[in-house]
Each structure stands twice: as C-alpha cells, then as structure tokens.
Enzyme design. Structure first.
Site, short mmCIF file in Angstrom:
data_model
loop_
_atom_site.label_atom_id
_atom_site.label_comp_id
_atom_site.label_asym_id
_atom_site.label_seq_id
_atom_site.Cartn_x
_atom_site.Cartn_y
_atom_site.Cartn_z
N ASP A 8 0.81 -1.19 0.05
CA ASP A 8 -0.06 -0.18 0.00
C ASP A 8 0.90 1.12 -0.04
O ASP A 8 1.46 1.52 1.04
CB ASP A 8 -0.74 0.03 1.16
CG ASP A 8 -1.71 1.10 1.28
OD1 ASP A 8 -1.65 2.11 0.58
OD2 ASP A 8 -2.10 1.47 2.76
N LYS A 71 2.82 11.32 -3.37
CA LYS A 71 1.56 10.75 -4.09
C LYS A 71 0.61 11.60 -4.96
O LYS A 71 0.23 11.26 -5.88
CB LYS A 71 0.87 9.81 -3.30
CG LYS A 71 -0.25 8.73 -3.69
CD LYS A 71 -0.76 7.83 -2.77
CE LYS A 71 -1.80 7.05 -3.25
NZ LYS A 71 -2.41 5.96 -2.28
N GLU A 169 -7.39 0.83 -4.71
CA GLU A 169 -7.46 0.60 -3.12
C GLU A 169 -8.74 -0.08 -2.62
O GLU A 169 -8.77 -0.92 -1.88
CB GLU A 169 -7.12 1.89 -2.50
CG GLU A 169 -5.46 2.22 -2.83
CD GLU A 169 -5.08 3.54 -2.58
OE1 GLU A 169 -6.21 4.35 -2.00
OE2 GLU A 169 -4.05 4.11 -2.69
N ASP A 191 -13.05 5.72 2.75
CA ASP A 191 -11.67 5.76 2.94
C ASP A 191 -11.20 7.26 3.49
O ASP A 191 -11.31 8.19 2.51
CB ASP A 191 -10.84 5.47 1.70
CG ASP A 191 -9.35 5.45 2.16
OD1 ASP A 191 -8.85 6.06 3.17
OD2 ASP A 191 -8.55 4.94 1.35
#
Ligand code: AMP
Length: 610
Positions: A8, A71, A169, A191
């Site tokens: 991850d 990211k 994800e 999330d």
C-alpha cells in the site's frame, strides 16, 4: 512459486504485507522496531537520504528538503498540481509534461521519491524472509488515471520491483474482508485518512470487482480534525494564560502533536487530559469526546454528500449496498463510524485495522497471482472511453468506458490526403464525440508509409489495456507490410475530479455532440467526393461534352458553397447531386480503362455477363 508481496503506497504512510502460508491469512511485515507503518516521507540531507520515521523528524527542521505527500504529484502535470503546491513546502516545477522536485542543487521526479519508499519496504520484506523480493502488487486510488498508474509502476521499476499488478485501493480493502467470495453484491468503501477522503462503490460478481463510482475530497482528513482542535486550544490558551501561540512555530508543532494524540485517545475513551509543557507555563486541559465531536462535526458531515453522489452516480440507493468497508486511520473516530452507518444504513466492517486493510488486500491479490489461490478472477474496469481522433476531429472509440480489463481492441484507419507518408495518431480519453472536448492522452507518428492515394493505406491501430490499467497503443500499415514501432508517452495530468466531470458533460452535451459529429461526417463525405471528382476531371475531363462539364462544374461549385455552411441536409443534398452529375463521367472513364485491358466490351456488359 515466486514470492509476491502486497504494498500500500500511501499518501501519508506505506505498508508491505504477505499471506502467511501456515495460516492462509494476510499479515503486515513490521520493521525492526515492530512498526507496521512506514511514513511516506523522504529527507535529502547532506549526510544522505532518510526515509520513514527519521525523515519525518526532519519535516520541521528542514521542510525544503523533506518530501512528503508525493503521491499527490505522481503522474501529473504542473497545471494539475498547481493547487496542491500551496500545501507543500518544497519547490516543484514543470519539466517535459511532468513535474520535478527541487532539492538543493538536484532534482527528483515523484516516481523517484516513491521508489525510495518502495525500496525501503522491499528491504524490510527481504530482511523478514531472508531472501530477495522482486515482485509486488501495488495499490492506487480507484480514480488514478493511466499516467498516475504508469508513474506508480515506474516507481516500482526504479526500486527494483516488478509491479505485477496495480490494484485499486477499495478493491484491495474488499479483498482483505474476503468480499470477492460474494456471488453478487454492492460494496461501499469509505476511506478517510490523514489528508484525503474517498468513497468508492463497487460491484462484485463472481469474484470480479467493478468500480461503479468514486467521489471524495483530496484535501480532507484527520489532519483537518487536528487543525480544528488546535484552533480551539489556541483560543483556550489565550483565555486561560493570556498568550496567543499561533505565530510560534515550535509551540504550534507541540499543539498539533498533542491535539492528534488526544484525538486518538478519545476514539477509545470518553475523556482525556492534555498536558503540554511550554517554556513559560504548562498547559493542562480536560477534553471530552463530545467536545471534539462538536469541533469536527462539520468536517465529518462534509464526507456524506460525496457518499450520496457516488451512490447516485452508480444508479443505486443506500439499500442496494450490502457491505460497507472502512479504510484509513480516521475511520476509528466513533463519530465517523456512526455517520457512515447512517448514510449507508449498514454496520461497516471494522474488524481489520483500517490502516492496514489495503496492504492486507494487496497481499491477498499477490497470493492469488502467485498461484496460492486459484479459480478467482480479479478485474477492474476502464473509467473513461479510449479512442483515436479521426478526420475532422471526430473520436473513434476503441475501448468504451466501463470495459472490464484487461482488454484489447483493434480498428482499421486510412489516410485522408494523397501521398501521405506520415500519419499522426492522437489517442484521447473521454466521453465526448469530438477530440477537442476529450482529454489528450498521447500523440505519436506512424512514419515511413509508402506514398499512396488517400484511402488506400490500411492502418491497423491496436489498443491494449493490461491488468494494471496501463494502455499500450500500436499502429501498423498493412498494405506495405510496414510496421512502425511506436512508443506511447502518456501526456501526464488528469485532475481527480475530471473523470466525474467528463462523464457528466457527455450527458449534458449529448445532443449537441451528435449534431456536431453528423455535420463533420457530412463534410468529410463531401471532401471525399470533391477530391474524387477533381481527380476524375484531371484524368478524364476530356471524355465528356462541354455541356456535361459545365453541369459538373456547377454541381462542384454548389457543393463547395454548401460545405461552407453548417446545414447538414444541404451538404448531403449537394453531395448526392454531384455524385449524380458525375455518374456518366465515371462510366466513360471505367469504359476507357477497361477497353485498354479487355478489348471493346462495355463495363456494363462485363458486369452483366458475370
Ligand atoms: P492514514 O492516512 O490512513 O494512515 O490515517 C492517518 C490519520 O488517522 C491521521 O490523521 C491520524 O491522526 C488518524 N488516526 C489514527 N488512529 C486514530 C484513532 N485511533 N482515532 C482517530 N484518528 C486516528
């Protein structure tokens, strides 16, 4: 069976996991100190590169050379990340379609920074297994586009890892809960991390996951909860001690850490005490969970509208959702859990650690790929249609949106100009009829085509989306057998909200787009006829009478005039009229050509006698 780990690669923290052969269960690999989370932070110091916790400690002291949240920059262009830059203390500038980060006198790309994080996880896994680890499944947000996925793969390559699969994800989180075993169902994945929020609605059918819709806010998370608490504490300190600490960087850092720690404690307890020793005084404060809930209520509330929009986009009602999965550290906040339960009408799955659930799912996927689990297909879908720009700017879709990947498609194209030796190919992504309204993904040239009249070359274009959602485009001219090797460089940068916007716009403009397309097609047809007639007149103009020639010239002029208008029916009518006016010319030209080869039989006789 070669080992594959699940990774991850997060905005704030990253993890690596594997499936334990003995128990068959996924587990996270800790570092030497027993910590599972590796902060996704890289510090470039005069003494070398630091990663994880030691790098995080440099954040306050050396903000300009400590890179975090990289990211957010992966696979994106400068224009797309401009809004992000105000959040980042390090220098970012554009470079050949992507961005580079300036660190003193050197520059690094976002994949290079991510590669440092990945390499650290790779080494962690190698120390754990005491053997080399070369393959990984890496997760990305469901809304990541091709460029962002490609950049993630690049990071793996730089780190010496073969990224055998990129997994969404929310799909990974569902896998960790074993939801791939559902025969048919809808899963909502909520999330909420430190700095990002997203919600995805997935359909799972016979082990196949399809992302139906995603939504969210790329700048909302637990850090905002901390900020709300800090503001409240600042006010309280001013009232109780008569000082305002808002401009004292060190004190602010202390307050932020204390606020986060108190927030975390209040997820398990009803009350807590906060103690911060400052130089001049020590601050004590009792805080109740209800106090924090009051401070963050508005923020939590703001995650609910995206949940409802995602459901609506998926064409579903809350009652259609069978399973709800929680991901991200901030979903430990009891208020968040209550609200998520209210919006979807289901108790969310929360047995697994929400920080680890994505990595655990990546490990399950890795285990499946390594052959540990069979009879399971794991697929995602393309979020937007992919196609090629053709004559007049019309899009020819090769792979429609929502196609299950991996997939491939092939279509034949030709040239529009006589003697064309170079063909420009423009790969676009989107739902609109015209290329200018779509996202330009890549442009490349097929050169070395033998000069031929327009329409004769046969150019085969192949699209291939691999299981990671990465697109490869190839073009080949079949008639000459000429194959040009073509490299597609994705034009980086699709902003996160673009996917949703592009789909919405395609509905809003559907009618106008179809009209525009039909008009361009009518003009294309007129152009083809005009070119043919001009060529015919050059070659066989002498075979018809002056009167006929005059009629053809008049029809030609009328079509040219009609083509200049926007009246589609008129263009059609005049195209048909010119075709009719040249019927006799075409016939005598064919006769003349056939006479050369077949004696004196007329073309009509030859056709009849067959
Ligand atoms: P992630 O990005 O998923 O690692 O989540 C990090 C965020 O979760 C940070 O804002 C943390 O403060 C927050 N967090 C972690 N544990 C808890 C907890 N027990 N209660 C509330 N927030 C938490």
């Amino acid at each position: 069976m070669s080992r594959i780990v699940g990774i991850d690669l997060g905005t704030t923290n990253s993890l690596v996991a594997y499936v334990d052969e003995k128990t068959g269960l996924p587990r996270v690999i800790p570092d030497r100190d027993g910590r599972a989370l590796l902060p996704s932070v890289v510090a470039f110091t005069p003494d070398g590169v630091l990663v994880g916790e030691p790098a995080k400690r440099q954040l306050v002291r050396r903000p300009e050379t400590t890179v975090y949240s990289v990211k957010r920059l992966m696979g994106r262009g400068y224009e797309d990340v401009k809004d992000e830059l105000c959040y980042l203390p390090f220098k970012v500038h554009p470079c050949e379609g992507i961005v580079k980060i300036e660190i003193g006198d050197r520059e690094v790309t976002p994949p290079e920074v991510s590669a440092i994080v990945l390499r650290s996880l790779k080494e962690r896994a190698e120390a754990w297994f005491d053997e080399p680890v070369e393959k990984a499944v890496v997760t990305v947000p469901a809304y990541f586009n091709d460029s962002q996925r490609q950049a993630t793969k690049d990071a793996g390559r730089i780190a010496g890892l073969d990224v055998v699969r990129i997994v969404n994800e929310p799909t990974a989180a569902s896998l960790a809960y074993g939801l791939h075993r559902l025969k048919d169902g809808v899963v909502a994945v909520y999330d909420l991390g430190g700095g990002t929020f997203d919600v995805s609605i997935l359909r799972v059918k016979d082990g196949v996951f399809e992302v139906l819709a995603t939504n969210g806010n790329t700048h909302l998370g637990g850090d905002d909860f901390d900020r709300a608490i800090v503001l409240w504490l600042l006010d309280d300190i001013r009232e109780t001690h008569g000082v305002y600490l808002g401009r004292d960087n060190e004190a602010m850092q202390e307050l932020r850490l204390a606020a986060e720690a108190a927030k975390i404690r209040l997820s398990g307890e009803e009350r807590t005490t906060l103690t911060i020793p400052f130089d001049a005084f020590t601050y004590h404060r009792d805080i109740a969970r209800a106090d924090v809930e009051r401070l963050i209520d508005r923020l939590v509330e703001s995650t609910l509208a995206p949940c409802r929009v995602a459901l609506a986009d998926a064409g579903l009602a809350p009652s259609d959702v069978g399973e709800v999965v929680l991901v991200g550290g901030s979903t430990r906040v009891p208020l968040v859990r209550r609200r998520v339960q209210e919006v979807f009408g289901r108790t969310p799955h929360s047995q697994l650690n929400p920080d680890e659930v994505v990595a655990l799912g990546a490990a399950v996927q890795a285990h499946i790929l390594a052959g540990g689990i069979t009879n399971l297909l794991l697929l995602d879908v393309t979020p937007l249609s992919l196609g090629i720009e053709t004559l007049g700017g019309i899009v020819s879709v090769l792979i429609p949106r929502n196609t299950t990947i991996p997939t491939s498609a092939r279509e034949m194209f030709t040239t529009s100009v006589d003697g064309q030796t170079v063909v420009d190919l423009h790969v676009v992504q989107g739902e609109r009829e015209l290329a200018r309204d779509c996202r330009s993904l890549a442009r490349f040239e097929l050169s070395g085509v033998d000069p031929m009249p327009a329409g004769l070359p046969k150019i085969e274009v192949t699209f291939l989306i691999d299981a990671n959602g990465i697109l490869q485009v190839a073009a080949r001219e079949l008639r000459t057998g000429k194959t040009a090797a073509i490299e597609v460089k994705p034009t980086y940068g699709l902003s996160d909200a673009d996917v949703a916007r592009m789909v919405e716009e395609s509905f809003a403009y559907a009618e106008a787009d179809v009209e525009a397309r039909l008009l361009i097609e009518a003009r294309n047809e007129a152009d083809t006829v005009l070119t043919h007639v001009a060529r015919a007149l050059r070659q066989g103009g002498g075979l018809v009478t002056a009167e006929e020639r005059e009629r053809i010239d008049a029809a030609l002029a009328e079509l040219r005039r009609a083509r200049a208008t926007d009246v589609r029916d008129l263009i059609h009518e005049k195209t048909t009229a010119l075709n009719r006016a040249t019927e006799h010319l075409a016939e005598v030209m064919m006769d003349a050509a056939l006479k050369g080869a077949l004696g004196s039989k007329r073309a009509a006789e030859i056709i009849e006698s067959q």
